[in-house]
Design an enzyme around this catalytic site. Structure first.
Site, PDB file in Angstrom:
ATOM      1  N   ASP B  56       0.776  -1.252  -0.024  1.00  0.00           N
ATOM      2  CA  ASP B  56      -0.062  -0.137   0.017  1.00  0.00           C
ATOM      3  C   ASP B  56       0.660   1.590   0.067  1.00  0.00           C
ATOM      4  O   ASP B  56       0.100   2.358   0.090  1.00  0.00           O
ATOM      5  CB  ASP B  56      -0.930  -0.100   1.124  1.00  0.00           C
ATOM      6  CG  ASP B  56      -0.426  -0.150   2.544  1.00  0.00           C
ATOM      7  OD1 ASP B  56       0.955  -0.131   2.522  1.00  0.00           O
ATOM      8  OD2 ASP B  56      -0.752  -0.056   3.666  1.00  0.00           O
ATOM      9  N   ALA B  57       2.102   1.188  -0.385  1.00  0.00           N
ATOM     10  CA  ALA B  57       2.763   2.413  -0.226  1.00  0.00           C
ATOM     11  C   ALA B  57       2.662   3.152  -1.290  1.00  0.00           C
ATOM     12  O   ALA B  57       2.480   4.429  -1.186  1.00  0.00           O
ATOM     13  CB  ALA B  57       4.607   1.999  -0.528  1.00  0.00           C
TER      14      ALA B  57
END
Lengths: 140, 79
Positions: B56-57
């Protein structure tokens, strides 16, 4: 601290959980020190740096707390559910914190805020990988 | 202004969609792996946590840019 990592794990959860307090405490410490160094040079950049870092640390800490609430094959369903809950909370918290920063904090150094956010995110990934590897070596 | 708002909704929407697909795949594999080899469940959980951080970066950066557009760029645009 070194002794705690190398000592024998107390439960199954301790053997898989990275030292989260150490990781997030170190991140906060680095943020506060960097912000303190920047403060006399540029006040706006200093608090932008602190806020950018906190936008990354706070949702990540919440996510980590949710993820390690359950452990073991008997609780696989609860583990998956807590992953989803943690991720939803992280997404909403990031959205809210970014929104709060841009809407209410003025003046703001956007470049420094995003740079601090990216740096803390990178630091988080590197530290998690490092501590997990270290923990695995210690338990073998 | 309308186009900027559409851009914001697309950034947030696709970010959430990408994360959701990634987590659905991860969660499904975790349940499958835990059912096949229950003794590996704690290790899989630890590895999933590591991968989730990387997964989810990029969407989170997209969310940050969307918020920037919404609260900094859009108010400066003519109505």
């Amino acid at each position: 601290m070194k002794k705690a990592i190398r000592s024998k794990p107390k439960s199954a959860l301790d053997s898989i959980r990275p030292p989260l307090m150490t990781i997030y405490g170190l991140q906060l410490g680095v943020l506060v020190v960097a912000s303190g160094i920047t403060f006399p040079i540029d006040r706006v950049a200093a608090y932008s740096l602190l806020m950018g870092g906190l936008i990354s640390v706070v949702p990540n800490a919440y996510f980590a707390r949710q993820v390690f609430r359950f452990s073991g094959a008997a609780y696989a369903r609860e583990v998956a559910r807590s992953f989803y809950v943690g991720e939803s909370g992280k997404f909403i918290a990031t959205l809210g914190l970014f929104g709060f920063s841009f809407a209410l904090v003025k003046p703001l150094n956007v470049f420094v805020l995003f740079s601090a956010y990216l740096m803390v995110m990178l630091m988080n990934a590197v530290m998690l990988a490092y501590f997990s590897r270290r923990q695995r070596k210690a338990s073998n | 202004m309308g186009l900027a708002l559409i851009a914001v909704s697309l950034m947030i929407g696709f970010g959430a969609l990408g994360t959701a697909i990634g987590f659905a795949l991860l969660g499904g594999k975790l349940l499958e792996g835990s059912a096949r080899q229950p003794e590996l469940a704690p290790m899989l959980q630890g590895k999933m946590f590591l991968i989730a951080g990387l997964l989810d970066a990029v969407p989170m950066i997209g969310v940050g840019i969307a918020m920037y557009v919404l609260f900094v760029v859009v108010p400066g645009l003519p109505a």
